[in-house]
Scaffold this motif. Structure first.
Motif: not given
Length: 256
Positions: A122-131, A136-152
C-alpha cells in the motif's frame, strides 16, 4: 544525492536508523517513521539536521491501513513537491518466539501479514505515483536470509509467508517500473541482534560469532552500505535483486 527525499519506515532505532544516517550522509533529506519511539525519533532527526540536511519524523504503524494513508500524505506534503524519491520499507513485525502455525492468535496472524506485506504494498502504491512523474525512484524492501528460495521455515510460517510473497512482488514491481526509472530491490539481513543493529563494521570487527560463517557478527552498517549503493543514480542498471547480507548465515537451517 542532494535534493532527494528518502522515507525510511521503522527508523527511530536499529537498521532503519543506520540506513537513515547513511542516506543523510549522501545528502538526502530524511523522513523518519516510528510507532512508539517518539523520543528516539526526535533525537535522530535533530542529529541528521546537524549533518546539513532536512529531517522530520512521523508516527505510523505500517500494519494499519489508515496509518499508511496518513504517513504517505504527510511524507508527500513535507517533501514540498509531493515526491518521495526513495522509499526504504524497513518496518515489519516479527515474533521471535517459535510457534507452530496452529498456535498463532488470529490477530497476530493478521498483524504479521499486514505489517510485512500488505502495508508495504500500500505504501509503495501511494508513493510510486510521484516517482513515475519524475521518472526516477528507488524502492527497497526488507526480507530475511534466503527468502528468495521460498523454503519451508517451521515455526515462522506467517512471517516467512509474508516475506516470500514480498519477494515475488519485488521482482514483479521491478520489471513493471524499470522503464519509469524506478528500481526495486529486497535486502535480506542476517541475524543481527540488539545493539549490533546500530553499530558500525569497525565496532564489530574482531568480535566472534560462532553461528556466523564469516566469523564476526553483522552490524547495521553492513546493511546500510548495501542500501546506500542500491540508491545511487549510477546503480540504475540493477533492479529486481534479492540481496542476502548475512555473512553466510542461514536462519532456516539454524532454527530447524
Amino acid at each position: 544525492m542532494k535534493g532527494k527525499t528518502a522515507l525510511i519506515t521503522g527508523s527511530a532505532k536499529g537498521l532503519g536508523k543506520m540506513t537513515a544516517l547513511a542516506l543523510a550522509g549522501m545528502g538526502c533529506d530524511i523522513i523518519l517513521n516510528y510507532v512508539r519511539s517518539a523520543d528516539e525519533a526526535r533525537l535522530l532527526a535533530a542529529r541528521i539536521e546537524r549533518m546539513g540536511v532536512r529531517a522530520t519524523a512521523f508516527q505510523a504503524d505500517i500494519a494499519v491501513r489508515e496509518d499508511v494513508d496518513r504517513l504517505a500524505a504527510e511524507a508527500q506534503a513535507w517533501a514540498g513537491d509531493g515526491v518521495v524519491d526513495i522509499l526504504i520499507n524497513n518496518a515489519g513485525p516479527f515474533i521471535r518466539e517459535r510457534r507452530l502455525f496452529a498456535e498463532y492468535a488470529e490477530e497476530d496472524l493478521i498483524g504479521l501479514v499486514n505489517g510485512n506485506l500488505l502495508g508495504v504494498m500500500l505504501l509503495d502504491h501511494k508513493l510510486i505515483q510521484g516517482m513515475r512523474r519524475r521518472r526516477w525512484g528507488r524502492i527497497i524492501h526488507f526480507g530475511f536470509g534466503h527468502a528468495g528460495e521460498g523454503r519451508a521455515w517451521p515455526h515462522r510460517a506467517v512471517y516467512a509467508t509474508a516475506k516470500t510473497g514480498l519477494v515475488s512482488f519485488t521482482k514483479t514491481l521491478a520489471v513493471e517500473e524499470a522503464g519509469n526509472g524506478i528500481t526495486v530491490h529486497m535486502v535480506c539481513p542476517g541475524d543481527i541482534r540488539g545493539m549490533n543493529k546500530e553499530r558500525t563494521i569497525a565496532e564489530v570487527t574482531g568480535e566472534r560469532d560462532a553461528e556466523a560463517p564469516r566469523g564476526r557478527p553483522g552490524s547495521g552498517e553492513d546493511i546500510a552500505r548495501v542500501i546506500a549503493f542500491l540508491c545511487l543514480p549510477q546503480s540504475d542498471y540493477l533492479t529486481g535483486n534479492i540481496v542476502d547480507v548475512t555473512g553466510g548465515f542461514d536462519p532456516i537451517k539454524t532454527t530447524i
